[in-house]
Design an enzyme around this catalytic site. Sequence first.
Site, mmCIF file in Angstrom:
data_model
loop_
_atom_site.group_PDB
_atom_site.id
_atom_site.type_symbol
_atom_site.label_atom_id
_atom_site.label_comp_id
_atom_site.label_asym_id
_atom_site.label_seq_id
_atom_site.Cartn_x
_atom_site.Cartn_y
_atom_site.Cartn_z
ATOM 1 N N ASP A 307 49.228 42.954 46.659
ATOM 2 C CA ASP A 307 48.364 43.582 45.645
ATOM 3 C C ASP A 307 48.716 45.060 45.461
ATOM 4 O O ASP A 307 49.457 45.640 46.251
ATOM 5 C CB ASP A 307 46.897 43.443 46.095
ATOM 6 C CG ASP A 307 45.909 43.824 44.998
ATOM 7 O OD1 ASP A 307 46.263 43.822 43.802
ATOM 8 O OD2 ASP A 307 44.744 44.145 45.348
ATOM 9 N N GLU A 310 51.698 47.899 41.305
ATOM 10 C CA GLU A 310 52.240 48.359 40.003
ATOM 11 C C GLU A 310 53.074 49.623 40.180
ATOM 12 O O GLU A 310 54.037 49.766 39.414
ATOM 13 C CB GLU A 310 51.083 48.594 39.020
ATOM 14 C CG GLU A 310 50.360 47.332 38.595
ATOM 15 C CD GLU A 310 49.526 46.689 39.711
ATOM 16 O OE1 GLU A 310 49.055 47.407 40.611
ATOM 17 O OE2 GLU A 310 49.380 45.459 39.668
ATOM 18 N N ASP A 420 42.612 40.975 37.640
ATOM 19 C CA ASP A 420 41.151 41.121 37.575
ATOM 20 C C ASP A 420 40.537 40.734 36.241
ATOM 21 O O ASP A 420 40.146 41.586 35.442
ATOM 22 C CB ASP A 420 40.777 42.578 37.897
ATOM 23 C CG ASP A 420 41.268 42.997 39.267
ATOM 24 O OD1 ASP A 420 41.650 42.116 40.050
ATOM 25 O OD2 ASP A 420 41.280 44.206 39.545
HETATM 26 O O1 MIG Z 1 41.289 48.063 43.569
HETATM 27 O O2 MIG Z 1 41.618 44.190 47.308
HETATM 28 O O3 MIG Z 1 43.302 42.459 41.842
HETATM 29 O O4 MIG Z 1 42.026 40.623 43.529
HETATM 30 O O5 MIG Z 1 40.129 41.643 45.317
HETATM 31 C C1 MIG Z 1 41.024 46.703 43.741
HETATM 32 C C2 MIG Z 1 40.561 44.302 46.420
HETATM 33 C C3 MIG Z 1 41.984 46.086 44.691
HETATM 34 C C4 MIG Z 1 42.544 44.246 43.211
HETATM 35 C C5 MIG Z 1 42.894 42.794 43.143
HETATM 36 C C6 MIG Z 1 41.710 41.984 43.571
HETATM 37 C C7 MIG Z 1 41.288 42.367 44.959
HETATM 38 C C8 MIG Z 1 40.967 43.871 45.013
HETATM 39 N N1 MIG Z 1 42.132 44.631 44.561
#
Ligand code: MIG
Length: 662
Positions: A307, A310, A420
């Site tokens: 995660d 980007e 999201d």
């Molecule tokens: O700033 O880890 O898209 O699935 O639950 C949010 C917390 C960070 C974004 C991900 C989401 C995840 C969340 N993350």
Amino acid sequence: MVKKYTYGSPFYTGAVIEDIKAEISAIPYFEVSSDDGISFEFKMHNKDIVYGLGEATRGINKRGYVYNSYCSDDFCHMETTRSLYGAHNFILIEGEKTFGAFFDYPTKITFDIGYTKADTLKVYCDKADIDVYIIEGETPIEIVKSFRKIIGKSYVPPRWAMGYMQSRWSYYTSDAVREVARNYRKEGIPLDAIFLDIDYMEKYKDFTVSSERFGDLPELIAEMKEEGIRLVPIIDAGVKIEEGYDVYEEGLEKGYFCVDKDGKPFSAGVWPGLTHFPDFLNEEAGLWFGLKYKALTDLGIDGFWNDMNEPAIFYSEKGIERFYEKLSEITNGDKSVENYNKIKDIVNSLQNSQEDYNSIYHNVDGKLVKHNDIHNMYGYKMTECTAKALEKIRPHERTLLFSRASYVGMHRSAGIWTGDNFSWWSHILLELKQLPALNMCGFLYVGADLGGFGCDATRDLVLRWLGLGIFTPLMRNHAALCTRDQECYQFENPEDFKNIIELRYRLLPYLYSEFLKCAENNEMFFKPLGFEFNDDEMARNCEDQLFVGNELMIAPVYTQNAIGRYVYLPEDMKAVRLKENGKLEFEDMAKGHHFVEIPLNEVVFFLRKGKCIPLAKSALSTDAMDFDALELIGYEGAKYELYTDDGINSDLTKVEKKILNN
Ligand code: MIG
């Protein structure tokens, strides 16, 4: 037939793995202008459809809007959102002229598809350094196949990762995880995995586990495995700056982090506080980070999600310094609206700012490369490095891996989830529209957060979303912090959820077999109707139905309070209806338009003319299923070619193929 046209000296992205020599002749179809950056213009015919762009907003037909390929952490996926997390620069024009084009360019590129001028498709970017591939073929299907051939075979997950999975930000303790498992098992609802979001870590430090909340993680993993449930932890891109934290210290010592223009590690605030970003463009650094996953695989973990790659930046160290300076200039007690607006702008400019992306540098073969020149490759390279390391760590078994940010090429290493979304009805339809476009770029292991990530879900929304989700290879229910609980057992009559999820498990031999076929033959798992029925105007314009594999068509309900929906059959088909008691009912339906009633606790899908599919018996998890005891449903005399294996072996040459006769 694929031809490559090179302009300037493009950065090597690795998206295309076939060695193709650049043409000397001018590119066909497009008019090229390099007055300012470079642009490619194509005059669209009235009836042309423009497919593609993978993870993007709006329609299956992308005409009428403008999209930017620029990996963005934007949690609000609206019709007008121009960039999401992935950058998938493949388009396919179908109509007067039919061809595909892939713009291999590692940072922001714009696709104006009839937005400025209704009949003009214009693709443009800032630098005239780009490879463009033109793909020709008889049909859209052939074109996609040729494109997929040059970008290489798609990632295949372990079979258990095609089971139903439950997630939430966050299950804060190991007991909270146990409770989820217990509730699913109590209701008899199949479940193959539970996800661990960032709170399993110690202060959001990658590869650590909170001793306070998950001190018994090894026992938990073992207990869950007994139940047929895997745990899938998240890994974030940023590494917390903290003395004594090995990942930080090693990375610093070896020079593995991205730097600023003075060569100092770039610091940004994300969940762990100030962090450094591993330089995934530097292979050595990437592999080093990838091998850290071993800390978790050693405990018995066999799946991960990557995660914030980007990369997402809340603020940079420099950015927040500038912020306080600017703020001090205007915090003079001024109560004007102008001042209020200035404050708002200053605050909003902190997150994911261009200034920051412009001040990060990578080390590529000893040369400094500005992050913003290769922005779209960061998450891709992170995940590619992860996959390469996992192949070393667990060479014999496939590991579940999917990522948020992506670029074409990452499809060889992992899947993606679409980030999201919200608990909005329109986001069910958005997912449906993204699925075939993702497949065009090789992303086969895909799915959205079922039930919606942000906002509060309702029972009917989750049920209807499952009606689509049971067909997506990645089938995960996930929800954000502070939203209403949306595990299936939280709602009235959980047996309705059970029945629908059991249908997924019954369909698994088929879905898994079709997935393996698509990976082997570079085919699409989800196809728009127009791909199979080119000459049928209704099929070409259908934006809310899809083919799933070669045998099925789906037409999910995506409107609240609907008693059913209109369905268009481009040929005679057999409707299959899941009744609330689990029984399947069949009805032959003629080519044409129908209104099909679909109560909330039923699912209807369609078998294509002359086809049949295998069904298994459902079980509480894929581990407990018998994939050999199959029943065929569909047209009499039909054959089905089944692809099957043990569901886990990395060696895909072990896949067996057999013909089943109905
Ligand atoms: O700033 O880890 O898209 O699935 O639950 C949010 C917390 C960070 C974004 C991900 C989401 C995840 C969340 N993350």
